[in-house]
Write a protein that holds these residues in place. Structure first.
Motif, PDB file in Angstrom:
ATOM      1  N   HIS A 148      -9.378   2.541   1.380  1.00 25.84           N
ATOM      2  CA  HIS A 148      -8.942   3.341   2.523  1.00 25.84           C
ATOM      3  C   HIS A 148     -10.192   3.567   3.377  1.00 25.84           C
ATOM      4  O   HIS A 148     -11.132   4.228   2.920  1.00 25.84           O
ATOM      5  CB  HIS A 148      -8.437   4.703   2.055  1.00 25.84           C
ATOM      6  CG  HIS A 148      -7.109   4.682   1.371  1.00 25.84           C
ATOM      7  ND1 HIS A 148      -6.858   3.992   0.227  1.00 25.84           N
ATOM      8  CD2 HIS A 148      -5.943   5.319   1.682  1.00 25.84           C
ATOM      9  CE1 HIS A 148      -5.595   4.191  -0.138  1.00 25.84           C
ATOM     10  NE2 HIS A 148      -5.020   4.991   0.732  1.00 25.84           N
ATOM     11  N   LEU A 166      -1.011   1.421   8.524  1.00 26.68           N
ATOM     12  CA  LEU A 166       0.006   2.227   7.830  1.00 26.68           C
ATOM     13  C   LEU A 166       0.649   3.106   8.905  1.00 26.68           C
ATOM     14  O   LEU A 166       0.335   4.296   9.044  1.00 26.68           O
ATOM     15  CB  LEU A 166      -0.672   3.024   6.707  1.00 26.68           C
ATOM     16  CG  LEU A 166      -1.351   2.064   5.709  1.00 26.68           C
ATOM     17  CD1 LEU A 166      -2.464   2.708   4.931  1.00 26.68           C
ATOM     18  CD2 LEU A 166      -0.323   1.436   4.783  1.00 26.68           C
ATOM     19  N   HIS A 223       1.825   5.241  -2.201  1.00 23.44           N
ATOM     20  CA  HIS A 223       1.355   6.294  -3.134  1.00 23.44           C
ATOM     21  C   HIS A 223       2.552   6.992  -3.794  1.00 23.44           C
ATOM     22  O   HIS A 223       2.923   8.103  -3.381  1.00 23.44           O
ATOM     23  CB  HIS A 223       0.532   7.337  -2.380  1.00 23.44           C
ATOM     24  CG  HIS A 223      -0.683   6.798  -1.708  1.00 23.44           C
ATOM     25  ND1 HIS A 223      -1.907   6.729  -2.332  1.00 23.44           N
ATOM     26  CD2 HIS A 223      -0.865   6.293  -0.467  1.00 23.44           C
ATOM     27  CE1 HIS A 223      -2.802   6.205  -1.501  1.00 23.44           C
ATOM     28  NE2 HIS A 223      -2.189   5.926  -0.364  1.00 23.44           N
ATOM     29  N   ASN A 248       2.796   3.478   2.914  1.00 21.40           N
ATOM     30  CA  ASN A 248       1.743   4.414   2.531  1.00 21.40           C
ATOM     31  C   ASN A 248       2.316   5.622   1.795  1.00 21.40           C
ATOM     32  O   ASN A 248       2.181   5.731   0.589  1.00 21.40           O
ATOM     33  CB  ASN A 248       0.916   4.852   3.746  1.00 21.40           C
ATOM     34  CG  ASN A 248      -0.369   5.561   3.353  1.00 21.40           C
ATOM     35  OD1 ASN A 248      -0.948   5.235   2.323  1.00 21.40           O
ATOM     36  ND2 ASN A 248      -0.809   6.515   4.142  1.00 21.40           N
ATOM     37  N   HIS A 258      -5.528   1.388   6.808  1.00 25.75           N
ATOM     38  CA  HIS A 258      -5.718   2.226   7.999  1.00 25.75           C
ATOM     39  C   HIS A 258      -6.590   1.531   9.059  1.00 25.75           C
ATOM     40  O   HIS A 258      -6.074   0.944   9.983  1.00 25.75           O
ATOM     41  CB  HIS A 258      -6.304   3.609   7.672  1.00 25.75           C
ATOM     42  CG  HIS A 258      -5.457   4.439   6.789  1.00 25.75           C
ATOM     43  ND1 HIS A 258      -4.229   4.903   7.163  1.00 25.75           N
ATOM     44  CD2 HIS A 258      -5.651   4.885   5.509  1.00 25.75           C
ATOM     45  CE1 HIS A 258      -3.705   5.602   6.180  1.00 25.75           C
ATOM     46  NE2 HIS A 258      -4.539   5.605   5.160  1.00 25.75           N
ATOM     47  N   HIS A 286       0.862  -1.191   0.000  1.00 30.16           N
ATOM     48  CA  HIS A 286       0.000   0.000   0.000  1.00 30.16           C
ATOM     49  C   HIS A 286       0.899   1.242   0.000  1.00 30.16           C
ATOM     50  O   HIS A 286       1.434   1.643   1.029  1.00 30.16           O
ATOM     51  CB  HIS A 286      -0.896  -0.025   1.242  1.00 30.16           C
ATOM     52  CG  HIS A 286      -1.829   1.144   1.337  1.00 30.16           C
ATOM     53  ND1 HIS A 286      -3.171   1.014   1.611  1.00 30.16           N
ATOM     54  CD2 HIS A 286      -1.622   2.478   1.198  1.00 30.16           C
ATOM     55  CE1 HIS A 286      -3.740   2.201   1.631  1.00 30.16           C
ATOM     56  NE2 HIS A 286      -2.809   3.109   1.396  1.00 30.16           N
TER      57      HIS A 286
HETATM   58 ZN   LIG Z   1      -2.984   5.200   1.408  1.00 29.74          ZN
END
Ligand SMILES: [Zn+2]
Length: 417
Positions: free
Chosen positions: A212, A276, A61, A314, A247, A59
């Motif tokens: 999420h 995360l 970004h 994350n 999360h 996970h």
């Molecule tokens: Zn995320």
């Protein structure tokens, strides 16, 4: 035909040192003092150092990494993180996103992560820019990184017109997973419609769902309390084993009795929970003046109830998380400390969350691990026991992907005392 032999690796703390024999990118044999008929092209003496299968960022970004220096999050809240990042997104260019995302890939490879599930934003601002960049990088790095791409509606679906259509377009272009962010809608009703929409999309394309959710530390806003609903929807639609939730920090603030009931429902629905830590610990507990909460899903309890738990970085250096260097072992240390996972057995368990449990989440169990027939994707770490890896924070001396060394990290100490 390429062959590799690794001698004297520590695969388990309670077994003798073992060898790995690799042929054409797959592990062929594992055992003590393996005999091989033909001299391999590469022989490495691991000298008793730990060998773990490749680490997995399940996970992350990459499209919004390294934005902290452009606009820091001064209040330290989730709301400001979303707002600042939303403003910065308006100025993204393809080259800018590519440069930052590629830097994330380079950083994680260095630390021994060669499997990744990335969540680029899809919305009316960024449109499909992040997805397109990651599709290009997936092709460019295909020899060294297995990359799954999620279409992630960070700005909501009903709050951000055209997002659902763009998500579907992203899937048609080659994205692998349907994302979701139901808390970021104007009302509970819209949050529920958001869930219906992403479940429908996942069903239509027969793809996994990675959401999420429940990213809060208070239990007052029902938009942040949808895990039970998601468990029911997962079972109703027969999607057990295909849903992951990132999360889920409200699980740490619930009344323990209610939470235990929910843990069983999560386990029954075959849902993976992905704390995360670097983000959860940083953004939550902000309104606590004393006894400040950790703001994380309770990992030990979830595991006790049979829930598959993983964790991941994350974000790297942005308004959600101003920290990060692409090293999952660093995040593992934070998780171990804040979740009271300090015994030797618990420290080994932390490693399982970013290896075998994450592989299960990504549907890669068949090809993953240190056993005959599996992909030769592994690291030799500069530690001598698995139970020391989290606290040693060792370098990945060798990062091996499909039987080829792709990174070597040298460790040299010069003592003047
Ligand atoms: Zn995320």
């Amino acid at each position: 035909m390429s062959m590799m032999l690794i001698r004297n690796g520590r695969l388990a703390d309670d077994r003798e040192l073992e060898d790995l024999y690799i042929r054409d990118g797959k592990i062929e044999k594992v055992g003590v003092n393996l005999s091989v008929e033909k001299e391999p092209d590469t022989v490495i003496d691991a000298k008793g150092k730990v060998i773990l299968p490749t680490l997995i960022e399940c996970h992350i970004h990459p499209d919004k990494a390294f934005l902290e220096e452009r606009k820091p999050n001064e209040s330290g809240t989730l709301e400001e993180a979303i707002k600042n990042t939303g403003e910065l997104k308006a100025d993204y260019t393809y080259g800018d996103v590519k440069e930052r995302a590629e830097k994330v890939i380079q950083w994680v490879l260095r630390h021994g992560t060669t499997i990744m599930r990335a969540h680029p934003d899809v919305d009316h601002i960024e449109e499909l820019l992040g997805v397109e960049v990651l599709l290009e990088l997936k092709k460019k790095y295909k020899e060294v990184l297995d990359l799954q791409i999620v279409v992630f509606p960070q700005e909501g679906i009903f709050k951000s017109p055209g997002t659902l259509e763009r998500m579907e377009e992203g899937l048609r272009k080659g994205a692998d997973v349907v994302g979701g962010c139901p808390y970021n809608e104007e009302s509970l009703e819209d949050s529920k419609r958001h869930l219906e929409a992403v479940f429908d999309l996942a069903e239509k394309y027969d793809l996994p769902l990675d959401l999420h959710v429940d990213f809060a530390d208070n239990l007052e806003d029902p938009r942040y309390l949808l895990t039970e609903t998601i468990c029911e929807m997962t079972v109703e639609r027969g999607m057990q084993g295909k849903v992951a939730l990132g999360h889920v920090t409200t699980l740490g603030s619930m009344n323990p009795k209610d939470a235990e009931v929910l843990f069983d429902k999560i386990a029954e629905a075959g849902i993976t929970i992905v704390p995360l830590p670097a983000t959860d610990v940083y953004l939550n507990g902000r309104n606590d003046e004393k006894n400040i909460r950790r703001g994380m899903a309770p990992v030990g309890k979830l595991l006790e109830h049979g829930v598959n738990v993983a964790f991941s970085s994350n974000n790297i250096r942005n308004a959600f998380t101003p920290f990060g260097n692409g090293n999952l072992l660093l995040i593992g240390y934070l998780l171990a400390e804040t979740q009271f996972m300090g015994s030797a057995e618990q420290q080994r368990k932390v490693l399982e969350l970013i290896t075998y449990n994450a592989a299960k989440l990504l549907g890669m169990e068949d090809s993953y691990g240190l056993a005959p027939g599996k992909n030769a994707d592994f690291n030799i770490f500069d530690s001598t026991k698995l139970s020391d890896v989290i606290q040693d924070q060792p370098a990945a001396l060798y990062v091996v992907k499909r039987g080829k060394i792709i990174v070597e990290n040298d460790v040299q100490t010069k003592r003047h005392i």
